[in-house]
Design a protein around this motif. Structure first.
Motif, mmCIF file in Angstrom:
data_model
loop_
_atom_site.group_PDB
_atom_site.id
_atom_site.type_symbol
_atom_site.label_atom_id
_atom_site.label_comp_id
_atom_site.label_asym_id
_atom_site.label_seq_id
_atom_site.Cartn_x
_atom_site.Cartn_y
_atom_site.Cartn_z
ATOM 1 N N ALA A 154 44.008 50.263 43.591
ATOM 2 C CA ALA A 154 44.416 49.427 44.752
ATOM 3 C C ALA A 154 42.929 48.567 44.291
ATOM 4 N N LYS A 155 41.615 49.440 44.377
ATOM 5 C CA LYS A 155 40.669 48.875 44.317
ATOM 6 C C LYS A 155 40.563 48.160 43.156
ATOM 7 N N LYS A 156 41.392 49.336 42.071
ATOM 8 C CA LYS A 156 40.449 48.272 40.433
ATOM 9 C C LYS A 156 40.645 46.905 40.181
ATOM 10 N N ALA A 157 42.544 47.154 40.577
ATOM 11 C CA ALA A 157 43.387 45.736 39.787
ATOM 12 C C ALA A 157 42.694 44.945 41.224
ATOM 13 N N PHE A 158 41.701 44.942 42.589
ATOM 14 C CA PHE A 158 41.486 44.130 43.410
ATOM 15 C C PHE A 158 40.322 43.559 41.975
ATOM 16 N N ASP A 159 39.497 44.274 42.091
ATOM 17 C CA ASP A 159 38.284 44.074 41.231
ATOM 18 C C ASP A 159 38.188 43.519 39.874
ATOM 19 N N LYS A 160 39.442 43.821 39.105
ATOM 20 C CA LYS A 160 40.139 42.448 38.325
ATOM 21 C C LYS A 160 40.298 41.457 38.510
ATOM 22 N N GLY A 161 41.393 40.795 39.366
ATOM 23 C CA GLY A 161 41.302 40.208 40.105
ATOM 24 C C GLY A 161 40.275 39.083 40.542
ATOM 25 N N VAL A 162 39.172 39.158 41.239
ATOM 26 C CA VAL A 162 38.518 38.560 41.626
ATOM 27 C C VAL A 162 37.507 38.309 40.242
ATOM 28 N N ALA A 163 37.388 39.192 39.176
ATOM 29 C CA ALA A 163 36.648 38.938 37.937
ATOM 30 C C ALA A 163 37.707 37.829 37.361
ATOM 31 N N ALA A 164 38.726 37.471 37.188
ATOM 32 C CA ALA A 164 39.771 36.537 36.459
ATOM 33 C C ALA A 164 39.686 35.317 37.613
ATOM 34 N N MET A 165 39.764 35.656 38.634
ATOM 35 C CA MET A 165 39.948 33.904 39.611
ATOM 36 C C MET A 165 37.904 33.289 38.943
ATOM 37 N N GLU A 166 36.871 34.269 38.943
ATOM 38 C CA GLU A 166 35.709 33.687 38.324
ATOM 39 C C GLU A 166 35.536 32.950 37.302
ATOM 40 N N ASP A 167 36.174 33.710 36.428
ATOM 41 C CA ASP A 167 36.718 33.169 34.501
ATOM 42 C C ASP A 167 37.442 31.781 34.568
ATOM 43 N N HIS A 168 38.477 31.598 35.948
ATOM 44 C CA HIS A 168 39.132 30.631 36.166
ATOM 45 C C HIS A 168 40.637 30.855 35.841
#
Length: 440
Positions: A28-42
């Protein structure tokens, strides 16, 4: 010994059970960090997939805020509302006050984009689909739908009934879909009995005009401005909005967009912001040192043309003025001069045709010689007028071109700041990103 053996057994069981839990948390933590990075890239679609994976692995109220954000950005207001409401409910008093206020603000914005459908369907065994997605069997509570057209399909065994509806933001709509032979409908709306033939006929009362449907609310859009020079100032309709990279929610419509930076030629254009889209302007600013040389060959040619027009115009207006004055003087002298033969004023068209031989010293001779002079000056004045107008026109055109070549050479030789426009269908609205961080 037996006591130690029992203790080791309990510890082994605990460690065996805790290993999958820790593995799920790590996933979950790994997927969460990927989600945050994707949001920053819009990249909101990728971010949503990552956050949903994180929530499935280890459900936590914090992730719901991010899921709500992504659904809003992807223009799924109903799913966004569900996620925000669950976030506020599950988080409770553990949510930071600022984060709770931001979530409530986003929730209000999403609710502006949906309407409520109250769907009444019989019988209870009916299967109902909305926009191709099954919503189960009746009865239904309030159904939230995104504003816009929708299609309802009711399946009753082998029978199907379809209906197209329109949902408006903030409005409620009640739709009844009952079988044609439903007894309840018959009780509510009995079939009227035919009137006796002896009864006088009366014209039916006019049906009330249907209420006009409310106009759809203004469509929101997103403006994103990026440049090859950061920071650059962005001005919209004369109002400074910030520096690049800029992302701003606004209403669709026509705007005047200006982007500029010190030492660079500005970009300015009247643009149309499309609703329901991310309107991305990738502006390429050109440095002042890249501006084309204003003292070019075309500039000097234009200056020469303007000078020639100035000289021609000056000569033409001078010729016109002098000959116009002389012609007017002759006309004044001859005005009212009478013919001694009949006492009437001379008529140049009759009395002084070209080529007539006159007797010198007579009044007729005096009049016609002066009239011929007046005609000559009149002809020269017309020539001067034409020359003056032509020269002035040449001067204006040449001068204008010279000014453009000098002050705006980029219009002719390139190197002008320009922008590439990209439209992406994505959610709109004032969404405050809840970029939360924490542990699972």
């Amino acid at each position: 010994m037996k006591r130690y053996l029992a203790l080791f057994t309990v510890l082994a069981i605990f460690m065996t059970l805790s290993l999958p839990v820790e593995a799920q948390k790590a996933k979950a933590k790994k997927a969460f960090d990927k989600g945050v990075a994707a949001m920053e890239d819009h990249n909101y679609k990728k971010a949503l997939q990552s956050f949903e994976t994180a929530y499935e692995a280890a459900p936590h109220w914090m992730v719901l805020a991010h899921i709500g954000n992504c659904q809003a950005k992807l223009n799924n207001p109903v799913k966004s509302i569900v996620a925000y409401e669950q976030f506020i409910k599950d988080g409770g008093d553990d949510i930071d006050p600022d984060e709770r206020n931001a979530a409530r603000k986003n929730l209000r914005e999403q609710r502006k984009k949906v309407g409520a459908l109250f769907l009444l369907v019989k019988p209870k065994s009916s299967k109902v689909n909305i926009d191709g997605e099954s919503i189960g069997n009746p009865p239904f509570e309030e159904i939230l739908l995104k504003a816009g057209p929708h299609h309802i399909l009711v399946i009753r065994g082998d029978e199907e009934e379809e209906k197209d509806i329109s949902i408006y933001s903030g409005k409620e709509l009640t739709v009844r879909m009952y079988p044609k032979d439903d007894s309840m409908v018959a009780v509510i709306a009995p079939k009227p009995k035919p009137k006796p033939k002896t009864q006088p006929t009366t014209e039916p009362e006019p049906e009330p005009e249907p209420e006009p449907e409310p106009e759809p609310e203004p469509i929101e859009a997103v403006l994103m401005v990026s440049t090859n020079v950061d920071p650059a100032t962005v001005i919209l309709d004369g109002e400074e909005r910030g520096e690049t990279p800029l992302e701003e929610d606004l209403m669709a419509g026509a705007y005047n967009l200006e982007v500029g930076a010190e030492g660079y030629m500005p970009y300015a254009e009247n643009v149309t912001i499309t609703g329901g889209m991310v309107n991305t302007f990738n502006v390429s600013l050109v440095g002042e040192d890249e501006k084309p040389n204003p003292l070019s060959v075309p500039f000097f040619v234009a200056v020469g043309v303007a000078g020639a027009g100035l000289v021609m115009g000056g000569i033409g207006w001078g010729v016109y003025a002098s000959n116009r004055s002389s012609a007017d003087n002759y006309a004044a002298q001859l005005e009212g001069l009478e013919n001694p033969d009949d006492g009437d004023p001379f008529n140049w068209n009759v009395d002084c045709p070209d080529g007539v031989v006159l007797t010198e010293g007579t009044a007729h001779d005096y009049y016609c010689r002066n009239e011929w002079e007046r005609r000559e000056y009149e002809s020269k004045a017309k020539t001067g007028l034409g020359l003056g107008i032509a020269g002035t026109s040449i001067f204006v055109v040449g001068g204008t071109m010279a000014a453009l070549f000098y002050f705006k050479p980029e219009l002719f030789f390139g190197s002008e700041s320009d922008a590439q426009i990209i439209l992406t269908p994505i959610a709109t609205g004032d969404q405050t990103a809840l970029m939360l961080s924490g542990r699972f």
